[in-house]
Design a protein around this motif. Structure first.
Motif, PDB file in Angstrom:
ATOM      1  N   LEU A  66      -1.851   2.037   8.368  1.00  0.00           N
ATOM      2  CA  LEU A  66      -0.775   2.147   8.763  1.00  0.00           C
ATOM      3  C   LEU A  66       0.134   2.368   9.534  1.00  0.00           C
ATOM      4  CD1 LEU A  66      -3.138   5.702   8.534  1.00  0.00           C
ATOM      5  CD2 LEU A  66      -1.791   4.443   6.297  1.00  0.00           C
ATOM      6  N   THR A 125       2.105   2.932   3.870  1.00  0.00           N
ATOM      7  CA  THR A 125       0.739   1.444   4.300  1.00  0.00           C
ATOM      8  C   THR A 125       2.354   0.478   4.279  1.00  0.00           C
ATOM      9  OG1 THR A 125       1.943   1.407   1.864  1.00  0.00           O
ATOM     10  CG2 THR A 125      -0.976   1.990   2.870  1.00  0.00           C
ATOM     11  N   SER A 126       2.246  -0.720   4.094  1.00  0.00           N
ATOM     12  CA  SER A 126       3.072  -1.550   3.858  1.00  0.00           C
ATOM     13  C   SER A 126       3.484  -1.503   2.939  1.00  0.00           C
ATOM     14  CB  SER A 126       2.079  -2.851   4.324  1.00  0.00           C
ATOM     15  OG  SER A 126       3.002  -3.798   3.749  1.00  0.00           O
ATOM     16  N   PHE A 127       4.742  -1.842   2.802  1.00  0.00           N
ATOM     17  CA  PHE A 127       5.789  -1.487   0.770  1.00  0.00           C
ATOM     18  C   PHE A 127       5.255  -0.402   0.357  1.00  0.00           C
ATOM     19  CE2 PHE A 127       6.510  -5.476   2.539  1.00  0.00           C
ATOM     20  CZ  PHE A 127       8.327  -6.123   2.256  1.00  0.00           C
ATOM     21  N   GLY A 128       4.246   0.653   1.038  1.00  0.00           N
ATOM     22  CA  GLY A 128       3.759   1.982   0.180  1.00  0.00           C
ATOM     23  C   GLY A 128       3.010   1.856  -0.952  1.00  0.00           C
ATOM     24  N   ARG A 129       2.776   0.688  -0.005  1.00  0.00           N
ATOM     25  CA  ARG A 129       0.716   0.305  -1.407  1.00  0.00           C
ATOM     26  C   ARG A 129      -0.379   1.189  -1.405  1.00  0.00           C
ATOM     27  NH1 ARG A 129       0.923  -4.644   1.169  1.00  0.00           N
ATOM     28  NH2 ARG A 129       2.176  -5.918   0.267  1.00  0.00           N
ATOM     29  N   VAL A 152       6.986 -10.904   4.467  1.00  0.00           N
ATOM     30  CA  VAL A 152       6.014  -9.744   5.456  1.00  0.00           C
ATOM     31  C   VAL A 152       5.007  -9.932   5.490  1.00  0.00           C
ATOM     32  CG1 VAL A 152       4.912  -7.182   5.608  1.00  0.00           C
ATOM     33  CG2 VAL A 152       7.976  -7.682   4.721  1.00  0.00           C
ATOM     34  N   GLU A 165       0.856  -6.538   8.688  1.00  0.00           N
ATOM     35  CA  GLU A 165       1.153  -5.912   7.892  1.00  0.00           C
ATOM     36  C   GLU A 165       2.232  -4.542   7.792  1.00  0.00           C
ATOM     37  OE1 GLU A 165      -0.091  -7.060   4.373  1.00  0.00           O
ATOM     38  OE2 GLU A 165       1.363  -6.905   2.694  1.00  0.00           O
ATOM     39  N   SER A 166       1.668  -3.317   8.095  1.00  0.00           N
ATOM     40  CA  SER A 166       2.018  -2.327   8.319  1.00  0.00           C
ATOM     41  C   SER A 166       2.966  -2.231   9.281  1.00  0.00           C
ATOM     42  CB  SER A 166       1.119  -1.088   8.779  1.00  0.00           C
ATOM     43  OG  SER A 166      -0.267  -1.255   9.270  1.00  0.00           O
ATOM     44  N   PHE A 226       5.878  -3.962   8.239  1.00  0.00           N
ATOM     45  CA  PHE A 226       7.201  -3.287   7.343  1.00  0.00           C
ATOM     46  C   PHE A 226       7.349  -2.246   8.727  1.00  0.00           C
ATOM     47  CE2 PHE A 226       7.325  -0.010   4.237  1.00  0.00           C
ATOM     48  CZ  PHE A 226       7.774  -0.558   3.446  1.00  0.00           C
TER      49      PHE A 226
END
Lengths: 170, 891
Positions: free
Chosen positions: B164, B177-181, A57, A68-69, A72
């Motif tokens: 976000l 966030t990406s992958f819920g980090r 990703v 990235e978000s 995702f």
């Protein structure tokens, strides 16, 4: 219906054909790096890697100059993408209208209890992953599930237990 | 154009939305997703209004008005529609208003109240996500989120951190966030601007949680005490007189409602237990509590005694860029009129003295020429020697906006800073080679005819001298000096030179050099060459580092000038101030901070009065500083904490923080803004202006200031640029100087039509290498600077828990190549040494720096960068070379 083939998961596990494959080069091969390439690139990444690991990703985001978000977010929007490594065996439970009426939810619950994982997850031993799908396209056989490429129709809790038992002892 | 809203005739500008017009008319159209900082998103549908002649209601936030339009914002149908929407939103919103900190401030709650929606009528499944509390400052409860998208918009379009976004779809959609980090594991800068936009309690400040809801606190409008951006903030004060939260009003001030992590969350220092609460006097080697009378008597006696024995010039004073204009004015008046010396200076000497000196020569005014908002209209921006997004985060927001809207960004910086990642061209120069890169850019611009001949002929002088010196700076030669490829120099020069409006933004990467004034002059050469001064979207824009460093300079806390840069060497100016102050004033320029240190070591200066400064960490070569301070006969420090410097003092006077006094700060845009008292000072601490007044009284002065506004009146009368400024006017907003008269609106762009000095002057500047070069013994180049989470010598930020949690220690950035060669791994403790000293600090192995370069931030007392830095000084401005010296690193 066409069976989905699930290739080897890890980058390192890719066959060392000649010349050696750089999966990243393969992922982006033929694309221009436009925003509109996002979904096809993710599809390519998943077909090569088996799933979308965080690193993929991140690299896709950088390559397309997106955040990235956002990548995702787009990827999670579509049911076709997964974010955990697939299991060696792939279970898909149909919860389309017909299967829902005929008890698809009990099938899903049975699987979840038996394997200890929810939809979209992979068992700790890497043996199974479970996916819930909206329709497998063979409603006459409801409730339906697939195990790898085999379609199992008119399922019951008992029949499902039997299939998993058979797999375990195989 | 005219239209009718709710039966009222209103006038609108073309391009206004129905929402804009209604608001001006005082009509509140309900909305949840609207934020003035964002483009309309039209997600919540609550602002649907009826417009005559349309089939269905339209969204007020995204419908542009037309002449003759007839709009109804409240009808029975609309109210019913809004009730249904609110009912639906509540069906998936955790109903815990009774314990929600946002209660009373929650837009959803307010609208439910307004439309009488007491609970949802849709029973069913609700999203049930865990509350995320894994950052020091932001709490996120997805179960309260209504998916309006404001936080995503702010993060993407305003802060441009892109942390976000929406994930998944349908019922399970959520913001993540990406992958819920955790946000701390992303590129999040913890600005909290997402929190400021959230219309519900989904995103909340962690600081201030359960310390009071909106009706429990008083909000006081004031100005942020950190960098020079001058953000307007609101202090939330609880019933115990504690500041429990900070917010910013959307649309207000240079920040327009945005803040950075320090401004929004770095306020715990105000009520910190370490605050000085009573005067301290050194007895038998120990600092012990004393009464104000005792302490002030000691100071007055000692200063008077030293003056009597050695003359007034044996005393020096360091004013403070942290204190108000009024206090700095009084401080320099005290030193000049009461003590009788021009030995008054402050830490501007260490940041932008070369700007003041340089731009005064070339343009006539040593200050930012344009405003932040104006920079948004630039077509090309050159950032040189400014880590803008970390040191001036709000300025960076304006620049990022310009870039998003199409401006070309060129960044010249030795490090791969955040702004460099956003740049079209990153000229990664070797530290200290600014003049070479600027001359290289100008060489190309001139060679390719991109210079502004009309502007040069009409408004400048001595162009020929510049042209002569530029001839030899071919991109190839400049590549050799700076390490930047010639092709990149050409491309960047073309981008800058061909833009109609091009702005230069710079900071201490330009000024803090042993030829800092020349670096500044090279910057102004480039702006003049391309005709980019005195017009919108352009200019020479030095970003000042402290809340009131501009003001401290403006009001004469400098050894060579009175207020408004009136030279002490000018007889007329002296006569004016002698008359106003009733004192005799000397004609010789006083000592700068850096010269005063030398004079202390040499025994010529024997007594020092420091107000709110910490030279023990902020000045170069602090071993030398320590020796100088310890050698003094008398040191008095007025501060809010027992700083490293205060610990050496003979008398320590407990002062007030910005939250505890009235006054004004002048931001880097030259905007004078009101600072308002929110709480009382702790213990016996007093406002700085009162302390100086009391001290002056003890030394024979008859001052009678009852309030800082009276000091401003006196200051304005003596200072042409501030002539029209008064507290009464500032109540309704800041004013940019020059503001010479009470009816003058202030000046947001300098040098329009005419330079302050008449014509813009070119200077022939040749590149000169930094004072200290690398050699076999010290083979690496050390550069120092700031970082986002901390500020200056850390006295404030390091007393704010969350900031410390984010960045607990100093570090040294070193390139992977150097690290590998020296056997250094990430996080390992390493030693950085220069000819002046060494520090031990964890390594940060990163490609932000090029091989050969090491970066150390200067905020940390445990690893003080200024034990390493070179005190070599610019001959004109006396600014030390903080930015370059030779160092050695070992594992």
């Amino acid at each position: 219906m066409a069976a989905v083939t699930r290739p080897q998961p890890e980058l390192d596990d890719l066959p060392a054909s000649s010349p050696p494959i750089d999966p990243w080069a393969q992922i982006v091969q033929g694309f221009d790096g436009n925003r509109s390439d996002l979904v096809p690139v993710l599809q390519r990444a998943q077909s090569l890697l088996g799933y979308l690991p965080p690193d993929a990703v991140r690299r896709v985001a950088r390559w397309l100059r997106l955040s990235e978000s956002e990548v995702f977010g787009v990827a999670t929007f579509y049911a076709q993408f997964r974010f955990t490594p697939p299991g060696r065996h792939h279970v898909r439970i149909c919860l389309g209208t017909a299967c829902h009426v005929k008890g698809g939810v009990q099938m899903l619950e049975t699987i979840q209890r038996r394997l200890g994982v929810g939809a979209g997850e992979t068992t700790a031993d890497g043996e199974y992953d479970v996916e819930r799908v909206a329709c497998l396209g063979c409603c006459a056989l409801a409730p339906v599930l697939t195990l790898d490429e085999a379609i199992h129709g008119q399922m019951s809790v008992l029949k499902l237990q039997g299939i998993l038992d058979a797999e375990a002892s195989a | 154009m005219d239209l009718t809203i709710d039966g009222r005739r209103v006038t609108a500008d073309p391009g206004n939305t129905i929402m804009d017009v209604a608001r001006t008319a005082g009509i509140d159209i309900p909305s949840l997703c609207q934020d003035d900082r964002l483009q309309p998103f039209a997600a919540c549908r609550l602002c649907l209004v009826e417009v005559d002649g349309t089939r269905a209601p339209v969204v007020a936030c995204d419908t542009v008005v037309a002449d003759g339009m007839v709009v109804c914002t409240e009808t029975d149908d609309l109210a019913e529609q809004r009730r249904v929407l609110l009912d639906l939103l509540l069906s998936d919103h955790k109903p815990d208003c009774l314990v929600c900190d946002q209660s009373g401030d929650c837009r959803l709650q307010t609208l439910c109240y307004r439309y009488g929606v007491s609970a949802t009528s849709y029973a069913g499944e609700m999203r049930d996500y865990p509350v995320r509390s894994d950052t020091p400052f932001i709490v996120y409860d997805p179960s309260k989120c209504i998916l309006c998208g404001r936080c995503v918009g702010i993060c993407e379009d305003v802060q441009q951190c892109n942390v976000l976004d929406f994930a998944e779809r349908g019922f399970i959609s959520h913001i993540t966030t990406s992958f819920g980090r955790s946000m701390v594991e992303t590129s999040c800068e913890m600005c909290g601007n997402c929190v400021s936009s959230c219309p519900t309690g989904a995103l909340q400040d962690k600081v201030g949680q359960s310390l009071g809801r909106t009706w429990d606190v008083r909000r006081v409008e004031t100005v942020c005490p950190y960098c020079g951006c001058g953000c307007n903030i609101r202090l939330h004060v609880d019933g115990h007189g504690r500041v429990v939260q900070v917010s910013a009003e959307i649309g207000k001030g240079p920040n327009e409602g945005n803040l950075c992590v320090k401004g929004r969350y770095g306020f715990q220092f105000i009520n910190h237990p370490d605050r000085l609460t009573q005067p301290l006097v050194r007895r038998d080697g120990e600092l012990v509590p004393a009464s104000w009378d005792e302490a002030l008597d000691v100071v007055a006696q000692r200063l008077t005694a030293i003056k009597a024995e050695h003359g007034a010039d044996a005393l020096a004073g360091f004013a403070s860029a942290r204190c108000t204009n009024e206090e700095n004015y009084l401080f320099q008046k005290f030193m000049r009129a009461v003590v009788g010396t021009h030995n008054v200076d402050h830490c501007a000497r260490l940041c932008h003295a070369s700007t003041v000196t340089g731009l005064a020569q070339s343009l006539g005014s040593g200050a930012m020429t344009n405003s932040f908002a104006d920079l948004e209209t630039a077509q090309a921006i050159l950032i040189i020697g400014s880590n803008t997004s970390e040191a001036h985060p709000i300025a960076a927001i304006h620049l990022k906006k310009a870039v998003r809207d199409g401006a070309t960004l060129i960044v010249a910086d030795p490090r791969q800073i955040d702004m460099a990642r956003r740049a079209d061209y990153h000229l990664q120069i070797k530290p200290g080679t600014n003049v070479a890169i600027l001359n290289g850019l100008m060489h190309v611009i001139l060679a390719e005819g991109l210079h502004d001949k009309v502007f040069i002929d009409a408004r400048t002088e001595e162009f020929d001298k510049l042209a002569t010196v530029l001839a030899k700076y071919t991109p190839e030669l400049v590549e050799e000096i700076t390490g930047v490829p010639a092709g990149q120099i050409r491309a960047a020069a073309r981008a800058f030179g061909s833009a109609e409006r091009a702005a230069i933004v710079y900071s201490m990467g330009i000024t803090q050099h042993s030829h800092g004034t020349e670096h500044v002059l090279a910057v102004s050469n480039l702006a003049l060459l391309t005709g980019n001064v005195g017009k919108p979207g352009a200019g020479v824009n030095p970003l000042r580092g402290q809340n009131n460093v501009q003001g401290a300079c403006d009001v004469g806390a400098l050894p060579d000038v009175f207020t408004g840069y009136q030279p002490v060497t000018d007889a007329a100016a002296r006569a004016k101030f002698e008359q106003a102050w009733g004192a005799e004033l000397g004609s010789a320029v006083g000592l700068t901070v850096t010269e005063a240190m030398d004079a202390m070591l040499a025994g010529r200066v024997k007594g020092l009065f420091v107000m709110g400064e910490n030279p023990m960490l902020s000045d170069p070569d602090i071993s030398h500083v320590e020796q100088a301070l310890k050698g003094l006969e008398f040191l008095v420090v007025q501060d809010i904490f027992l700083s490293e410097t205060a610990a050496l003092a003979d008398v320590v006077l407990p002062a007030s923080s910005f939250a505890e006094k009235d006054g004004t700060f002048t931001n880097t845009e030259r905007k004078v803004q009101l600072v308002r008292k929110a709480i009382d000072p702790p213990g016996e601490a007093r406002a700085d202006w009162r302390i100086i007044s009391d001290l002056a009284g003890r030394m024979g002065a008859t001052w009678s200031y009852g309030h800082p506004r009276e000091i401003m009146t006196e200051l304005a009368a003596l200072t042409p640029q501030y002539g029209g400024i008064s507290f009464a006017r500032l109540e309704s907003g800041g004013l940019c100087w020059p503001c010479p008269a009470a009816d003058h609106p202030g000046t947001s762009i300098l040098h329009i039509g005419k330079f302050t000095r008449g014509k813009g002057k070119f200077f022939a500047i040749d590149y000169q290498a930094p004072a200290e070069q690398t050699d076999d013994e010290f083979p690496l180049t050390l550069t120092t600077g700031r970082m986002l989470e901390h500020y200056h010598t850390g006295t404030m930020t390091r007393r704010s828990d969350g900031l410390n949690e984010l960045v607990p220690t100093g570090f040294a950035e070193i390139s992977p190549a150097d690290a590998q060669r020296l056997g250094i791994v990430d996080y390992a403790e390493i030693t950085v040494a220069t000819r002046r000293g060494s520090i031990s600090v964890p390594a940060n192995v990163t490609d932000r720096v090029k091989p050969g370069v090491v970066f150390v931030p200067f905020h940390f007392w445990e690893s003080p960068a200024n034990r390493l830095t070179n005190p070599a000084r610019d001959p004109q401005a006396n600014i030390p070379e903080f930015k370059v010296c030779a160092c050695r690193v070992s594992a």
